[in-house]
Design a protein around this motif. Structure first.
Motif, PDB file in Angstrom:
ATOM      1  N   UNK A  39       3.147 -10.916  -9.353  1.00 18.20           N
ATOM      2  CA  UNK A  39       4.231  -9.936  -9.282  1.00 18.20           C
ATOM      3  C   UNK A  39       3.705  -8.837  -9.886  1.00 18.20           C
ATOM      4  N   UNK A  40       2.675  -8.910 -10.800  1.00 16.40           N
ATOM      5  CA  UNK A  40       2.165  -7.735 -11.560  1.00 16.40           C
ATOM      6  C   UNK A  40       1.009  -7.003 -10.771  1.00 16.40           C
ATOM      7  N   UNK A  41       0.304  -7.658 -10.101  1.00 16.29           N
ATOM      8  CA  UNK A  41      -0.889  -7.184  -9.485  1.00 16.29           C
ATOM      9  C   UNK A  41      -0.657  -7.088  -8.126  1.00 16.29           C
ATOM     10  N   UNK A  42       0.383  -7.526  -7.294  1.00 14.22           N
ATOM     11  CA  UNK A  42       0.443  -7.275  -5.827  1.00 14.22           C
ATOM     12  C   UNK A  42       1.374  -6.280  -5.588  1.00 14.22           C
ATOM     13  N   UNK A  43       0.563  -5.135  -5.092  1.00 18.04           N
ATOM     14  CA  UNK A  43       1.278  -3.858  -4.718  1.00 18.04           C
ATOM     15  C   UNK A  43       1.426  -3.899  -3.302  1.00 18.04           C
ATOM     16  N   UNK A  44       0.905  -4.825  -2.546  1.00 17.96           N
ATOM     17  CA  UNK A  44       1.331  -4.842  -1.033  1.00 17.96           C
ATOM     18  C   UNK A  44       2.723  -5.725  -0.846  1.00 17.96           C
ATOM     19  N   UNK A  45       2.770  -6.694  -1.829  1.00 16.66           N
ATOM     20  CA  UNK A  45       4.352  -7.268  -1.759  1.00 16.66           C
ATOM     21  C   UNK A  45       5.404  -6.285  -2.162  1.00 16.66           C
ATOM     22  N   UNK A  46       5.324  -5.351  -3.177  1.00 16.34           N
ATOM     23  CA  UNK A  46       6.218  -4.515  -3.589  1.00 16.34           C
ATOM     24  C   UNK A  46       6.576  -3.405  -2.401  1.00 16.34           C
ATOM     25  N   UNK A  47       5.423  -3.159  -1.740  1.00 17.38           N
ATOM     26  CA  UNK A  47       5.431  -2.333  -0.827  1.00 17.38           C
ATOM     27  C   UNK A  47       6.165  -2.916   0.483  1.00 17.38           C
ATOM     28  N   UNK A  48       6.132  -3.982   0.877  1.00 23.00           N
ATOM     29  CA  UNK A  48       6.758  -4.711   1.825  1.00 23.00           C
ATOM     30  C   UNK A  48       8.272  -5.074   1.393  1.00 23.00           C
ATOM     31  N   UNK A  49       8.502  -5.266   0.030  1.00 20.25           N
ATOM     32  CA  UNK A  49      10.016  -5.550  -0.346  1.00 20.25           C
ATOM     33  C   UNK A  49      10.666  -3.867  -0.249  1.00 20.25           C
ATOM     34  N   UNK A  50       9.863  -2.743  -0.524  1.00 20.60           N
ATOM     35  CA  UNK A  50      10.713  -1.432  -0.316  1.00 20.60           C
ATOM     36  C   UNK A  50      10.803  -1.302   0.969  1.00 20.60           C
ATOM     37  N   UNK A  51      10.136  -1.622   1.956  1.00 17.52           N
ATOM     38  CA  UNK A  51      10.363  -1.464   3.061  1.00 17.52           C
ATOM     39  C   UNK A  51      11.506  -2.135   3.870  1.00 17.52           C
ATOM     40  N   UNK A  52      11.593  -3.672   3.461  1.00 14.85           N
ATOM     41  CA  UNK A  52      12.698  -4.380   3.893  1.00 14.85           C
ATOM     42  C   UNK A  52      14.012  -3.972   3.136  1.00 14.85           C
ATOM     43  N   UNK A  53      13.886  -3.410   2.149  1.00 15.45           N
ATOM     44  CA  UNK A  53      15.114  -2.935   1.343  1.00 15.45           C
ATOM     45  C   UNK A  53      15.549  -1.857   2.127  1.00 15.45           C
ATOM     46  N   UNK A  54      14.860  -0.759   2.443  1.00 13.40           N
ATOM     47  CA  UNK A  54      15.003   0.384   3.309  1.00 13.40           C
ATOM     48  C   UNK A  54      15.819  -0.078   4.793  1.00 13.40           C
ATOM     49  N   UNK A  55      15.192  -0.875   5.348  1.00 12.99           N
ATOM     50  CA  UNK A  55      15.519  -1.441   6.663  1.00 12.99           C
ATOM     51  C   UNK A  55      16.922  -2.257   6.425  1.00 12.99           C
ATOM     52  N   UNK A  56      17.079  -2.841   5.424  1.00 14.88           N
ATOM     53  CA  UNK A  56      18.169  -3.346   5.343  1.00 14.88           C
ATOM     54  C   UNK A  56      19.425  -2.447   5.142  1.00 14.88           C
ATOM     55  N   UNK A  57      19.319  -1.635   4.579  1.00 17.24           N
ATOM     56  CA  UNK A  57      20.068  -0.499   4.037  1.00 17.24           C
ATOM     57  C   UNK A  57      20.702   0.275   5.351  1.00 17.24           C
ATOM     58  N   UNK A  58      19.567   0.675   6.154  1.00 17.27           N
ATOM     59  CA  UNK A  58      19.843   1.306   7.369  1.00 17.27           C
ATOM     60  C   UNK A  58      20.544   0.480   8.602  1.00 17.27           C
TER      61      UNK A  58
END
Length: 75
Positions: A39-58
Motif C-alpha cells: 500500500x505504501x509503494x504502489x502508486x499504480x493501485x492508488x491511481x486505479x482506485x482513484x479512477x474507479x472512485x470517479x467512475x463510481x460517482x459518475x
C-alpha cells in the motif's frame, strides 16, 4: 422512449455494480493505520482506485438522474 431509458438504466446499474466491486477494500479503524509495503509503494493501485472512485460517482449520479426521469415519466 421509456423502454430506452429503462435499458440504459439497467446498463448503468450493471456498470455501477462492477465499479464498486472492482475497488479495493479500504481498511477501517486502528488496524488499517500500519499499512504495508504494497500500500505504501504502489502508486499504480492508488491511481486505479482513484479512477474507479470517479467512475463510481459518475455512474451513481447518472443512475439517479435516469431513475428520477423514469419515475417522472410514469406518473
Amino acid at each position: 422512449m421509456l423502454t430506452v431509458l429503462m435499458v440504459l438504466d439497467a446498463i448503468v446499474c450493471i456498470g455501477l455494480i462492477a465499479s464498486v466491486l472492482g475497488q479495493e477494500a479500504k481498511s477501517a479503524g486502528m488496524g488499517g493505520m500500519g499499512g504495508d509495503a504494497d500500500t505504501v509503494f504502489s502508486s499504480k493501485a492508488r491511481g486505479m482506485d482513484a479512477l474507479l472512485a470517479r467512475v463510481t460517482v459518475v455512474l451513481a449520479v447518472l443512475f439517479a438522474l435516469i431513475t428520477v426521469i423514469i419515475a417522472r415519466m410514469t406518473n
